[in-house]
Design a protein around this motif. Sequence first.
Motif, short mmCIF file in Angstrom:
data_model
loop_
_atom_site.label_atom_id
_atom_site.label_comp_id
_atom_site.label_asym_id
_atom_site.label_seq_id
_atom_site.Cartn_x
_atom_site.Cartn_y
_atom_site.Cartn_z
N TYR A 1 26.72 75.62 40.53
CA TYR A 1 26.58 74.30 41.16
C TYR A 1 27.84 73.47 40.93
CZ TYR A 1 23.75 70.41 42.97
OH TYR A 1 23.24 69.39 43.75
N LYS A 2 28.38 73.55 39.72
CA LYS A 2 29.61 72.82 39.40
C LYS A 2 30.77 73.32 40.25
CE LYS A 2 32.17 70.01 36.88
NZ LYS A 2 33.54 70.39 37.24
N THR A 3 30.80 74.60 40.54
CA THR A 3 31.83 75.14 41.41
C THR A 3 31.75 74.51 42.79
OG1 THR A 3 31.86 77.25 40.22
CG2 THR A 3 32.75 77.25 42.47
N ARG A 4 30.53 74.33 43.31
CA ARG A 4 30.36 73.70 44.62
C ARG A 4 30.81 72.24 44.58
NH1 ARG A 4 25.48 76.76 44.48
NH2 ARG A 4 24.16 74.92 44.15
N LEU A 5 30.52 71.56 43.47
CA LEU A 5 30.98 70.18 43.33
C LEU A 5 32.51 70.12 43.30
CD1 LEU A 5 28.50 68.77 40.63
CD2 LEU A 5 28.38 68.50 43.12
N ASP A 6 33.12 71.07 42.63
CA ASP A 6 34.58 71.10 42.55
C ASP A 6 35.21 71.33 43.92
OD1 ASP A 6 34.48 70.70 39.82
OD2 ASP A 6 34.71 72.82 39.31
N ILE A 7 34.56 72.12 44.75
CA ILE A 7 35.06 72.36 46.10
C ILE A 7 35.05 71.06 46.91
CG2 ILE A 7 34.55 73.51 48.30
CD1 ILE A 7 33.56 75.91 46.63
N ILE A 8 33.95 70.32 46.80
CA ILE A 8 33.87 69.03 47.48
C ILE A 8 34.94 68.08 46.94
CG2 ILE A 8 32.44 66.99 47.91
CD1 ILE A 8 29.99 68.80 47.71
N GLU A 9 35.11 68.10 45.63
CA GLU A 9 36.08 67.21 44.97
C GLU A 9 37.49 67.44 45.49
OE1 GLU A 9 38.08 64.60 42.52
OE2 GLU A 9 35.91 64.73 42.88
N ARG A 10 37.83 68.69 45.80
CA ARG A 10 39.20 69.03 46.22
C ARG A 10 39.45 68.75 47.70
NH1 ARG A 10 38.24 73.52 42.71
NH2 ARG A 10 37.71 74.86 44.48
N GLN A 11 38.44 68.38 48.44
CA GLN A 11 38.63 68.12 49.87
C GLN A 11 39.51 66.88 50.07
OE1 GLN A 11 34.55 67.83 51.19
NE2 GLN A 11 34.48 69.97 51.80
N ASP A 12 40.34 66.93 51.08
CA ASP A 12 41.27 65.84 51.36
C ASP A 12 40.58 64.78 52.24
OD1 ASP A 12 43.55 64.31 51.46
OD2 ASP A 12 44.48 65.50 53.06
N ILE A 13 39.59 64.13 51.65
CA ILE A 13 38.81 63.09 52.32
C ILE A 13 38.52 61.99 51.31
CG2 ILE A 13 37.72 64.54 54.09
CD1 ILE A 13 35.37 64.94 52.24
N ASN A 14 38.09 60.81 51.80
CA ASN A 14 37.83 59.74 50.85
C ASN A 14 36.52 59.99 50.10
OD1 ASN A 14 35.59 58.70 52.40
ND2 ASN A 14 37.02 57.50 53.65
N ALA A 15 36.31 59.20 49.06
CA ALA A 15 35.17 59.42 48.17
C ALA A 15 33.84 59.22 48.88
CB ALA A 15 35.28 58.49 46.97
N GLN A 16 33.78 58.27 49.78
CA GLN A 16 32.53 58.05 50.52
C GLN A 16 32.13 59.31 51.29
OE1 GLN A 16 32.21 56.53 54.46
NE2 GLN A 16 31.17 54.66 53.75
N GLN A 17 33.11 59.94 51.94
CA GLN A 17 32.83 61.15 52.72
C GLN A 17 32.40 62.30 51.81
OE1 GLN A 17 32.96 61.24 56.23
NE2 GLN A 17 31.81 63.13 55.84
#
Length: 203
Positions: free
Chosen positions: A73-89
């Motif tokens: 689950y943490k790996t999936r969170l890390d993938i979202i974290e690395r996306q080049d989008i703002n925090a709201q998105q």
Amino acid sequence: MSTNTAKSSNIAPDTKTHLLETGYQLIAKKGFTAVGIKQILDTAGVPKGSFYHYFASKEVFGEAIIDTYFTHYKTRLDIIERQDINAQQKIYNYFQNWYDTQQNGCDDGKCLVVKLSAEVADMSEPMRIALNAGYQQTVNWLSDQIKAGWADGSILQPDNIAAESIAKRWYFAWLGASLIAKISQTNTPLAEVWQMTTSQLGR
């Protein structure tokens, strides 16, 4: 002797992983108490001795499943974290995925936390602690994203409410909605918290 050791080191982790994956699929569908060790072994095609080589008890096995689940689950969170989008998105995408995957009943990929939270909290202290640590991991991630959203201006900062408090409210609401959706066999609870969360995000 060294050759045997090398073979063991290559085979053993695969057997352990196979047991954990099989146990996860069965427990996510049926619950922890409804699944016996024999069923896990028969489904996995693994002898009893191999199970006890890795896990001293079913409780230890359950704790390992929870730990493994939250590691992934943490790996999936890390993938979202690395996306080049703002925090709201990022927060929006996280809850969009939750909304999409929790609808239309439970299968082995959806409901481990929902299924186990109420079931094992009073029967296994190690499993309760593992679930609590996983929940806190997610709350911390959400809290960090909320703070980042305040910093980048994508999320409006309310007065006198800490980011962790908002993160807990959202997580508690979504976990509860997932449980009620399972009980009621409707997607209405998820739709309600989705509307609440997106409104609070300013979407």
